[in-house]
Design an enzyme around this catalytic site. Sequence first.
Site, PDB file in Angstrom:
ATOM      1  N   ASP A  24       0.884  -1.166   0.000  1.00 28.96           N
ATOM      2  CA  ASP A  24       0.000   0.000   0.000  1.00 28.96           C
ATOM      3  C   ASP A  24       0.920   1.214   0.000  1.00 28.96           C
ATOM      4  O   ASP A  24       1.555   1.518   1.007  1.00 28.96           O
ATOM      5  CB  ASP A  24      -0.888  -0.045   1.249  1.00 28.96           C
ATOM      6  N   LYS A  87       2.939  11.113  -3.405  1.00 28.24           N
ATOM      7  CA  LYS A  87       1.868  10.447  -4.154  1.00 28.24           C
ATOM      8  C   LYS A  87       0.968  11.469  -4.870  1.00 28.24           C
ATOM      9  O   LYS A  87       0.421  11.199  -5.927  1.00 28.24           O
ATOM     10  CB  LYS A  87       1.029   9.616  -3.182  1.00 28.24           C
ATOM     11  N   GLU A 187      -7.269   0.558  -4.498  1.00 31.82           N
ATOM     12  CA  GLU A 187      -7.288   0.452  -3.037  1.00 31.82           C
ATOM     13  C   GLU A 187      -8.626  -0.090  -2.507  1.00 31.82           C
ATOM     14  O   GLU A 187      -8.625  -0.995  -1.668  1.00 31.82           O
ATOM     15  CB  GLU A 187      -6.956   1.817  -2.411  1.00 31.82           C
ATOM     16  N   ASP A 211     -12.779   5.793   2.881  1.00 31.65           N
ATOM     17  CA  ASP A 211     -11.351   5.838   3.209  1.00 31.65           C
ATOM     18  C   ASP A 211     -10.953   7.253   3.626  1.00 31.65           C
ATOM     19  O   ASP A 211     -10.810   8.144   2.794  1.00 31.65           O
ATOM     20  CB  ASP A 211     -10.561   5.376   1.970  1.00 31.65           C
TER      21      ASP A 211
END
Length: 618
Positions: A24, A87, A187, A211
């Site tokens: 992850d 990211k 994800e 999330d």
Amino acid sequence: MGKISINIKSGKIAKQSDVIIGIDLGTTNSLVAYIHENKPIAVKGKDGKSTLVPSIIHFAPENEIVVGEAAKLKLIEEPHNTIYSVKRLMGKSYNDLSEIQSYLGYKILDEDTDSLVKINVQDKYYTPIELSAEILKELKKRIEEELEATVSKAVITVPAYFNDAQRQATRDAGKLAGLDVLRIVNEPTAASLAYGFDKLAEDAQTIAVYDLGGGTFDISILKIDNGIFEVLSTNGDTFLGGDDFDKAILDYWYKTYDIKATSLETDRSFAQALRLAAERAKKALSSTESFSETVHNIDLSLDIETFETQIKSLVNRTITACQSALSDAKLKAIDIDHVIMVGGSTRVPAVKKAVANFFNQEVYDKLDPDEVVALGAAIQADILAGNQKEMLLLDITPLSLGIETVGGLMDTIIPRNSKVPIKAGRNYTTSVDGQKNLKIGVYQGERDLVEHNRKLGEFILSGIPPMPAGLPKIEIQFIINADGILKVKAMELRSDIETEIEIRSQYGISEEDMAKMLMDSIQNAEGDMKQRALLEARNEANNIILATNKFLVQNDSILSEEEKSQIKKLHQSLKETVAGTDKDAINKAMEILNEYSAPLAHRAMDANIQASLKGTKL
Ligand code: AMP
């Protein structure tokens, strides 16, 4: 199972593990997991403390690179040498960055171009891919220490909304870190795998994955049908997360204890101590009712009611996004079968309550919300390794794939929603006598005309031996392998020539663009159908026009002058209708010409047969 190889650096013999790892790669934290004794586990560092590796890279003097907790400690002291949130930069060009520039404490090259961003640290420039690779190397090191063997294969997760450039950048980062990235997984898909939702039921299930991390919020609605995951919609806020809860607490404390902005600016350690206390307060309130602590002689306190009031509007914003995701998926809260909680900030009880309330059901929160995505990635990795034989993880093609045929029409070869891997083909031929080359344009989309679809690539099948139009047998094959790579092959079957292209990355497409393309195709369906009918009529008419020309030349001696001039007349009026846009007129003109010429064609055929029996060539 392990292979033996030699570590070139140390000269030692190293064991090589066949384990495929799950990663992850997060905005704030990253994790690595693998399947151990049939169970996914996230790997802790040597200190045995945490499975989380902060996604932070610090450049120490001499360009020595430090990743994780040690880098996090440098964030305040040396912001320009310490890179976080990389990211957010993956697959982005300078032009994409306007919204996040101010948020970052480090320097991004400031150029107004479409090329990919670079980050300036000391005297060097780094791409987000290189920086992400550093995080991946750290994770690789971590698991290699755990397994006492080298690993080389990985599955990496990305947000469902990542576009193709971002996915490709993630793959490239893996490669740079010495990892063969077997699959990029969404994800929310990984989170669903971690909860085993893929094998729970026979019927299709709809799942909401909520999330909420440190700095980002994503809501994804997924459908799982027979092991196939489909992302129905995504929504969220790239600047909303637990950090905002911390800020809400800070704002409350500033007001309550009359802390002045000036004192915060002059005393950075005070500001930092307060910020850390706010995060501790927030975390404490996930399991207790009140918090108190003394920081720089101020007795700070916070009770759960006050905290919940302070963050109410932030939590409401996530619920509004859930609402939008549902309506984009054309669903209601009641249609959702399961709700999964992901991300550290879903530990906040008020968040859980709000989400459970909105979806009107209990949420799934048994797995560690920080680890759940990595655990799912490890499960996916194990499936790819062939260790979970009963499961084949399939993807689907989100949009139809096909080629351009005469007149710019889209001819679909693999329809949308097909299961991958898949192979499909169709036969074509040439439209002109002696045609040597055939250009094959590959497109993606649902519209009838290729000009409205997305072009993925183009190639030429050359060297077709000269043959009359319609004689060559050209087979076009589309093959998508389990990695989602599309290969298009063209073969002329009479002469055995063939050529192919591989379309690697471009055909991935963001959910947003995909939804738009589907919407367009529905809205334009009627117009497209008319246009297709017109083009098909034109194609047919053009074939008849060519055939009639040939017929006139070949049968000159059989036809009377009157017949010839009548055919020419009808031929001419067909040509005129083809230039126009009235499909019915084209069809009518074809019919009249056919009717008139059919008996003549019969006569010509008889004459030809007679002639050939006599051995005379006409
Ligand atoms: P992630 O990006 O998923 O690692 O999430 C990190 C965020 O979760 C940070 O904002 C943390 O402060 C927050 N977090 C971690 N543990 C807790 C907790 N026990 N209660 C509330 N928030 C937490």
